[in-house]
Enzyme design. Sequence first.
Site, PDB file in Angstrom:
ATOM      1  N   THR A 246       0.834  -1.198   0.000  1.00 38.04           N
ATOM      2  CA  THR A 246       0.000   0.000   0.000  1.00 38.04           C
ATOM      3  C   THR A 246       0.868   1.247   0.000  1.00 38.04           C
ATOM      4  O   THR A 246       0.658   2.157  -0.807  1.00 38.04           O
ATOM      5  CB  THR A 246      -0.909  -0.024   1.248  1.00 38.04           C
ATOM      6  OG1 THR A 246      -1.692  -1.205   1.204  1.00 38.04           O
ATOM      7  CG2 THR A 246      -1.827   1.189   1.284  1.00 38.04           C
TER       8      THR A 246
ATOM      9  N   LYS B 189       1.029 -10.619   7.197  1.00 37.09           N
ATOM     10  CA  LYS B 189       1.270  -9.246   7.615  1.00 37.09           C
ATOM     11  C   LYS B 189      -0.086  -8.642   7.904  1.00 37.09           C
ATOM     12  O   LYS B 189      -0.973  -8.631   7.044  1.00 37.09           O
ATOM     13  CB  LYS B 189       1.946  -8.460   6.485  1.00 37.09           C
ATOM     14  CG  LYS B 189       2.146  -6.996   6.849  1.00 37.09           C
ATOM     15  CD  LYS B 189       2.182  -6.070   5.633  1.00 37.09           C
ATOM     16  CE  LYS B 189       1.985  -4.637   6.093  1.00 37.09           C
ATOM     17  NZ  LYS B 189       1.803  -3.700   4.968  1.00 37.09           N
TER      18      LYS B 189
ATOM     19  N   TYR C 104      -1.689 -10.876   3.419  1.00 38.13           N
ATOM     20  CA  TYR C 104      -1.615  -9.456   3.748  1.00 38.13           C
ATOM     21  C   TYR C 104      -3.041  -9.014   4.096  1.00 38.13           C
ATOM     22  O   TYR C 104      -3.922  -9.039   3.243  1.00 38.13           O
ATOM     23  CB  TYR C 104      -1.078  -8.701   2.521  1.00 38.13           C
ATOM     24  CG  TYR C 104      -0.887  -7.205   2.616  1.00 38.13           C
ATOM     25  CD1 TYR C 104      -1.026  -6.506   3.805  1.00 38.13           C
ATOM     26  CD2 TYR C 104      -0.556  -6.477   1.473  1.00 38.13           C
ATOM     27  CE1 TYR C 104      -0.832  -5.133   3.851  1.00 38.13           C
ATOM     28  CE2 TYR C 104      -0.353  -5.107   1.514  1.00 38.13           C
ATOM     29  CZ  TYR C 104      -0.497  -4.435   2.699  1.00 38.13           C
ATOM     30  OH  TYR C 104      -0.314  -3.073   2.731  1.00 38.13           O
TER      31      TYR C 104
ATOM     32  N   TYR D 200     -11.688  -5.156  -5.663  1.00 35.87           N
ATOM     33  CA  TYR D 200     -12.840  -4.447  -6.240  1.00 35.87           C
ATOM     34  C   TYR D 200     -14.148  -4.933  -5.614  1.00 35.87           C
ATOM     35  O   TYR D 200     -14.843  -4.179  -4.956  1.00 35.87           O
ATOM     36  CB  TYR D 200     -12.880  -4.603  -7.765  1.00 35.87           C
ATOM     37  CG  TYR D 200     -13.998  -3.770  -8.363  1.00 35.87           C
ATOM     38  CD1 TYR D 200     -13.918  -2.386  -8.368  1.00 35.87           C
ATOM     39  CD2 TYR D 200     -15.149  -4.363  -8.876  1.00 35.87           C
ATOM     40  CE1 TYR D 200     -14.963  -1.598  -8.873  1.00 35.87           C
ATOM     41  CE2 TYR D 200     -16.188  -3.589  -9.393  1.00 35.87           C
ATOM     42  CZ  TYR D 200     -16.096  -2.215  -9.390  1.00 35.87           C
ATOM     43  OH  TYR D 200     -17.120  -1.452  -9.874  1.00 35.87           O
TER      44      TYR D 200
END
Lengths: 308, 308, 308, 308
Positions: free
Chosen positions: D48, D164, D137, D111
Amino acid sequence: MMKLPVKGIIPPMITPLLENKELDLSGLNKLVNHLVDGGVHGIFVLGTTGEGPSLSYEVRKQLITETCRIVNKKVPVLVGITDTSFDGTMEIANHAKEVGADALVVAPPYYFPISQEEMGDYLESLLPLLPLPFMLYNMPSCTKLHLSIEVVRRAKELGAIGIKDSSGDLTYLYMLIEEFKADPLFSVIAGTELFLPETIMNGGHGAVAGGANFFPKLFVDLYNAAVDKDLEKIKSLREQVLKIHKTIYEVGEYSSRHIKGTKAALLAMKICEDHNAEPLQRFTEAQRSLIKEYISQFNYKNEYNSIH
Amino acid sequence: MMKLPVKGIIPPMITPLLENKELDLSGLNKLVNHLVDGGVHGIFVLGTTGEGPSLSYEVRKQLITETCRIVNKKVPVLVGITDTSFDGTMEIANHAKEVGADALVVAPPYYFPISQEEMGDYLESLLPLLPLPFMLYNMPSCTKLHLSIEVVRRAKELGAIGIKDSSGDLTYLYMLIEEFKADPLFSVIAGTELFLPETIMNGGHGAVAGGANFFPKLFVDLYNAAVDKDLEKIKSLREQVLKIHKTIYEVGEYSSRHIKGTKAALLAMKICEDHNAEPLQRFTEAQRSLIKEYISQFNYKNEYNSIH
Amino acid sequence: MMKLPVKGIIPPMITPLLENKELDLSGLNKLVNHLVDGGVHGIFVLGTTGEGPSLSYEVRKQLITETCRIVNKKVPVLVGITDTSFDGTMEIANHAKEVGADALVVAPPYYFPISQEEMGDYLESLLPLLPLPFMLYNMPSCTKLHLSIEVVRRAKELGAIGIKDSSGDLTYLYMLIEEFKADPLFSVIAGTELFLPETIMNGGHGAVAGGANFFPKLFVDLYNAAVDKDLEKIKSLREQVLKIHKTIYEVGEYSSRHIKGTKAALLAMKICEDHNAEPLQRFTEAQRSLIKEYISQFNYKNEYNSIH
Amino acid sequence: MMKLPVKGIIPPMITPLLENKELDLSGLNKLVNHLVDGGVHGIFVLGTTGEGPSLSYEVRKQLITETCRIVNKKVPVLVGITDTSFDGTMEIANHAKEVGADALVVAPPYYFPISQEEMGDYLESLLPLLPLPFMLYNMPSCTKLHLSIEVVRRAKELGAIGIKDSSGDLTYLYMLIEEFKADPLFSVIAGTELFLPETIMNGGHGAVAGGANFFPKLFVDLYNAAVDKDLEKIKSLREQVLKIHKTIYEVGEYSSRHIKGTKAALLAMKICEDHNAEPLQRFTEAQRSLIKEYISQFNYKNEYNSIH
């Protein structure tokens, strides 16, 4: 006068109820003594775990009176006064003062989804009228408002002696500690019991730990270990807290299971009845049996649940 | 006995308050007559617009008594009884019965974020005890629960005579109409005033329209036009409703501006005071002036606001 | 040049895929002809129902090329270009221009939770570069941003020819119509198929109706009935649309069931394969059988699904 | 082969961009060396903070290639491969393998708002195809899905070497540690840099700390202090991290300010340019000046930012 800053383990006491939804006075007596004997530093009544908003004013007032009587000044009694009605809030606040409670705890009125600014205005109306010292209570999952640091600051200027944060957002709690660390009398209290060591070791003051209802000494010991920075002891006690999460708090569904499970644990320990106020219902027989079994698996149980 | 199905325009009446937060009895008298003269088919007190949860039980009960007295059986009076305390809910319900109200309106108790299943269990406890006919009230932005069709069905089996939906989700409202269309006595009422024609023309029964507080005849005319499928008239009246949205409802910030704006509009029309119960505050002087100017811009104003 | 304002029924075409996730070219041919023969006023490819973001650029470009070739200018082809990569967006936009598409459709890039202001800045970067006329696309459940009226106004100033709203919030859609009604060339298009009559009768221009994939003529007839204000016909056709909601759209779980159900319906009608792009999976055999049975229950099926 | 479990400080490297949105290769060289010299245990690209989803595949691939080249096997390179397109995900994954990256990092395709079950099915399709070891993640604010423990377990069975967690929910992270503590090779990595000591001292393995982009040694020292349980050192270094939060991360608005501020900090330290990929825009001149001033206030700056 209550000593500031407020600190230590302050269980959000469940409200023991009979099947007819009246107070379980015998259970209340046992529960309060269980907590005080467990070494807690204060008792918080009429919070979320105490199902405060679900109780009639009459029951709320009776609970405050009886709790103050049983506690008999051994530890401070903090009283949740939050209500959607301003008059209702004041009624509880004044009653708490009358019967000898030590402090009040204020969350946002919880019907309208209000803004931070509206909350600030509300505090300006309410706080100057309160007859006792008061703390803020951040509980966004129930009140729909995650109090901004700015609002907490405004409350502090109006006299707040601390904040209890039950958002589960530890970054926010750390920011509160940072913001107010210059004032040694202002308390930042964790409402998430797993964060007790983190809170204490980083400058916070205590925890409103739901699990302290059944195992008060466990949390008191953990608090002391954190104050002492005794990492070995913290580790060992924290494992017991994690075990609570993986057993007792995992029974049932929905977020209300923590309250139901806590009451079922107290029933299993023969401390009080496990009835809930509407809209919550106590656990089923099977769920209660599971809780009983879990309680029996805690090796340190005897140490932590001396009952009168 | 109230005639079923409940239908037509049922304003969610604001609660007129004096600066000291007591009832503005003179304003209440004018307001009720303004609504009845405007042709409304019922009056709903103590809803969200009525700031029900913000009022003390005493004020709530006084409001019900006075409203019933002034209405004098000309139209049905529906009373919001939702409360986080079961006893509080019953207290209001029984008072409503005593002083001659016609029906009760029930939303989820709004402190705990409860599940659909917990709501269903709550209804099983509450509904059999209610002393008057009752409707459900879906208000997720305040109660945190968007009632499932399944829960509404369960309520209907327990005697509910209808549901008022204020979710703003027209697809859901259409699904409610579909679900219950086989029962001609069960009402589906829109809580979003813009959806009045849509609701009526597609099989629903009415609207709890906040704007009917100040312009009752506008909404009654629009209801009648929708019943008559008079598209030209619907179009022309709907333009007035849109104008309300683009003027009066656009003053101020936050979702509470609709309530504050409605009260300011009634003040501008000299019907009642515009004070709010805590935690809301009335508009500033500048905002009130703007509302006054907007009110004066409605050409059909005289037609819609005959005052006693 | 595409005629403005864009109006009528513009199905958000599903993307027919083979088991190996390549385009089902035979199915695409049948589907496009099914839509054109059904009388649709345009075709929107690569929207949410078209699983646009799930497809590789290669497949997206092939789909645009093939669709434009099969449509052969009989109706406008609108192409969803939204992508989290600016270059990706431009790549699709330029390809659409090259192969003869008529317009582009732009939603917020959907990874970061951006603010209205950041969206406005993004539009200022993107819109001047677009090689074809473009519409906005409001799809908050997927993009995390409910476009403010202010952002839509800014887009219009930058050349937008309309907006498709899939928020499900009819009050917002009505406010869009009000805001832009002075410009007869700017379209407000409903993305919620149930709101087709409401949209048309109140000044909107059309609907991107997912159900028009399988029953295009049903929605075209409903559109015409709404334009003609033929209330009887609207009522009768709307009942078919409601029946779709209560049958086909009720199969399966999660919001993705609408896309899966639409593809299964097209398989049942022998128009194309029903494979989904990852992360979605097509329905199970049992679910597909149910869809097949539902499709067979539509009396007007023959009228609505002539297949080449 | 990368050594398991993955542990230590793994900065989510920002992607240095020129004004024309091409890679700032000179800046990338300096940045990678700055990180490696700072002692980091790995580098995570295309997360990100790295604005991965905003970059074209070409730029993403170039970044992976160049980073692997500069790192030259001194530390492991982890590559974010999340994409809404399955083929896009595989394209990045295969490229990462080719140019010598060490592991892949997978978040939900972002999405569609998919369910836990749909995510599990997606992982069953994707994970067996990946050419390198992979971690999960959890990034609900961007992907709309807070991965359930059950889904993480399923991923582990399919070969995941760790997770993570960037949810900010420390209770969840603690539950992950508990769940997987029996497997000494499975990593639980904090994505919230403030939680670094908590994570390490309670059984977790490391942190993907955004602030390690500019002050890598600060976070490496803090990691080591946590491993050593050196409470004094933890306290002193943690104060620097808190200072970052109260200065650099407080500039600007919206959640994207962390990324913009990190890039502005690197510009102030003359490491690389601060341009963002659309839809984000870099800070204004005034905001950049403020960041520059803040950077200069860190006393330990010289220690932490040796630049090549």
